[in-house]
Design a protein around this motif. Sequence first.
Motif, PDB file in Angstrom:
ATOM      1  N   UNK A 163       0.814  -1.222   0.000  1.00 48.90           N
ATOM      2  CA  UNK A 163       0.000   0.000   0.000  1.00 48.90           C
ATOM      3  C   UNK A 163       0.847   1.271   0.000  1.00 48.90           C
ATOM      4  N   UNK A 164       2.174   1.154  -0.054  1.00 48.18           N
ATOM      5  CA  UNK A 164       3.020   2.350   0.028  1.00 48.18           C
ATOM      6  C   UNK A 164       2.694   3.330  -1.092  1.00 48.18           C
ATOM      7  N   UNK A 165       2.496   2.829  -2.295  1.00 51.18           N
ATOM      8  CA  UNK A 165       2.214   3.719  -3.416  1.00 51.18           C
ATOM      9  C   UNK A 165       0.765   4.129  -3.534  1.00 51.18           C
ATOM     10  N   UNK A 166      -0.078   3.679  -2.619  1.00 46.80           N
ATOM     11  CA  UNK A 166      -1.511   3.988  -2.671  1.00 46.80           C
ATOM     12  C   UNK A 166      -1.853   4.960  -1.546  1.00 46.80           C
ATOM     13  N   UNK A 167      -1.919   6.244  -1.869  1.00 45.16           N
ATOM     14  CA  UNK A 167      -2.144   7.263  -0.848  1.00 45.16           C
ATOM     15  C   UNK A 167      -3.556   7.215  -0.288  1.00 45.16           C
ATOM     16  N   UNK A 168      -4.477   6.525  -0.986  1.00 45.89           N
ATOM     17  CA  UNK A 168      -5.865   6.477  -0.523  1.00 45.89           C
ATOM     18  C   UNK A 168      -6.175   5.212   0.271  1.00 45.89           C
ATOM     19  N   UNK A 169      -5.171   4.388   0.534  1.00 41.83           N
ATOM     20  CA  UNK A 169      -5.411   3.147   1.280  1.00 41.83           C
ATOM     21  C   UNK A 169      -5.884   3.473   2.695  1.00 41.83           C
ATOM     22  N   UNK A 170      -6.906   2.757   3.149  1.00 41.25           N
ATOM     23  CA  UNK A 170      -7.427   2.978   4.495  1.00 41.25           C
ATOM     24  C   UNK A 170      -6.489   2.359   5.527  1.00 41.25           C
ATOM     25  N   UNK A 171      -6.743   2.672   6.798  1.00 42.14           N
ATOM     26  CA  UNK A 171      -5.920   2.106   7.865  1.00 42.14           C
ATOM     27  C   UNK A 171      -6.051   0.587   7.912  1.00 42.14           C
ATOM     28  N   UNK A 172      -7.268   0.098   7.673  1.00 40.41           N
ATOM     29  CA  UNK A 172      -7.473  -1.356   7.683  1.00 40.41           C
ATOM     30  C   UNK A 172      -6.687  -2.022   6.563  1.00 40.41           C
ATOM     31  N   UNK A 173      -6.665  -1.394   5.377  1.00 38.48           N
ATOM     32  CA  UNK A 173      -5.906  -1.950   4.258  1.00 38.48           C
ATOM     33  C   UNK A 173      -4.407  -1.902   4.540  1.00 38.48           C
ATOM     34  N   UNK A 174      -3.949  -0.799   5.141  1.00 38.34           N
ATOM     35  CA  UNK A 174      -2.532  -0.694   5.474  1.00 38.34           C
ATOM     36  C   UNK A 174      -2.120  -1.771   6.477  1.00 38.34           C
ATOM     37  N   UNK A 175      -2.999  -2.047   7.428  1.00 40.63           N
ATOM     38  CA  UNK A 175      -2.688  -3.083   8.419  1.00 40.63           C
ATOM     39  C   UNK A 175      -2.624  -4.464   7.768  1.00 40.63           C
ATOM     40  N   UNK A 176      -3.566  -4.735   6.849  1.00 41.90           N
ATOM     41  CA  UNK A 176      -3.538  -6.003   6.125  1.00 41.90           C
ATOM     42  C   UNK A 176      -2.237  -6.156   5.345  1.00 41.90           C
ATOM     43  N   UNK A 177      -1.852  -5.081   4.642  1.00 41.31           N
ATOM     44  CA  UNK A 177      -0.641  -5.125   3.822  1.00 41.31           C
ATOM     45  C   UNK A 177       0.603  -5.308   4.692  1.00 41.31           C
ATOM     46  N   UNK A 178       0.640  -4.650   5.852  1.00 37.03           N
ATOM     47  CA  UNK A 178       1.785  -4.790   6.764  1.00 37.03           C
ATOM     48  C   UNK A 178       1.923  -6.241   7.224  1.00 37.03           C
TER      49      UNK A 178
END
Length: 553
Positions: free
Chosen positions: A71-86
């Motif tokens: 999600x690094x290149x996706x500035x619109x990613x939500x917190x939930x999506x960022x957590x999934x990606x991490x």
Amino acid sequence: MSTPAPKRVLGILRLSRDGENSTSIERQREDIERWAEYRGHRIVGWVEDVNVSGSMAPWDRPSFSAWLPDTIGNLRASKAEQELAWNRSRAGEWDIMCAWKLDRFSRQVHHVTALERWCRDNGRMLATTDDGFDLTTESGRLLFNILAAFAEGELERIRARQRSSRRHLAKVGRYAGSTPPYGYRAEPAEDGEGFVLVPDETGVATAKIVRGMVRMILKEGKTANAVAEWLNKEGHPKAKDAQLMRKDKAPKGATWAGKDVSAILRSEVILGRSYHEVTRTNDEGETVKRTELVLAEDGVTPLQRAAALISEEDFTALQSKLDEKAVKRQANRLGRALLLGVVECECGRPWYRNPRTNPNHTAYRCSSYNKAGMGCGNSKSINANKLDALVTSRFLTAVGNAEIVRRVFVPGENHDKELTTIERRLTSLRKDRAAGLYDDDDEYAADVKPLLERRKELRSKPSTPDRWEEVPTGQTYAEKWATLTTDAERNAELITARVKVIVHREELPTVLPLVDLPEANADETEATMRAHFGRVAIVTPANMHRKVRAANG
């Protein structure tokens, strides 16, 4: 003064071209090792990308991407999506990312600035060994801030190029709103007018989930219900839950069913196309509503409003696989009885398993008794566990050594659908001309000519019907049965093998297995072998028994 604690270092190695004039991977590795040793740090891993262009984003590179959230290149990613990606990445295993030079991260400045911003926000650091950009120091951060100012100019040029594509976006169509179709996410159009659909590759990453469904059916031979079971087990969200997660809202936890999987994979939406409801008048003069593909301006080709998630070839093969596994009223449902769709009454009606509080007392019974006054007279039920065990044992004893031969659906080549669309479009153009909507014949000819040429081309192509082919699998029924873990899977195997169980009111005579010959001129494989066991007759295709005799010599 206390000594700073050693940091975990991730070494970054990249080579666009492995040639004599390029700085070798080993040279880069040695420099990073010296840098880490001098500072008392510990190297915990290496990113090694050879023959990889410097213009590629770090989070898209083959080796690099495993260590970064997507999600690094996706500035619109939500917190939930960022957590999934991490959680999917190895981002928690390092503290400093070190390369020989800054361009080993990327030659695109906006990629490097995005990477540095993410590191800063998440307690991580960037460093280089050769060009002085050590962002663990104050001077290094100052130099990098100057570089970031130049990056803003490059980003603005990128935005300008995106704005210049407005006409193209208008041709491929805007997204109307509501929940995006599965596999896509809605992004604001660059001109600020409405939204466009893009494949959902990061965060919730439903595009990757769709490709996973396709792979399981095409490559692994799974059914839609088996795919649904996998989706539920892995916790993959459905469309509305995915949209809630993008908005940082709690998902509802909706569960998948086989019909949900089929609906997604049957639709040309995953090819980037869309449907709309149209009103038609049939031959009887009745007005009917139909759902049709949205067509482009030529009235023939479907409108492409987004990038396809899979290829056209894979989509065609997918439809054949789904057709092959679609058995009327016999879909492989989760938790289904072993003999559902296999066992029937001598009256011809199916038998169903009636659940009881005590599973040992579960029984099969004729479905006629589910309707008041419709009993066929065969009122005596049969214990489900005993019947399941009998059929399983006799089936494997009789044909366990036979090689499985699968009937594979081979789609024919038929252009009737496209020809009908062309004829409809030609009729519409003729009406427009008759109504005086064309200023001259040249304008009319320009619209009609490509349709006539396409019609001529399609009419010249051969048309072949759909057909089924029998393909040996190299696996016996006994070997296959040993790999099945649920009654749903075993039930599907019995149905595919065309096994039938008939329960009678009275005991059947004890005789040797009987051969029921097919009707005259029928295919040889339609002959069946019938064996009696008390009130139960088990019927299997006769050709399976011939294969067993051949296998046993």
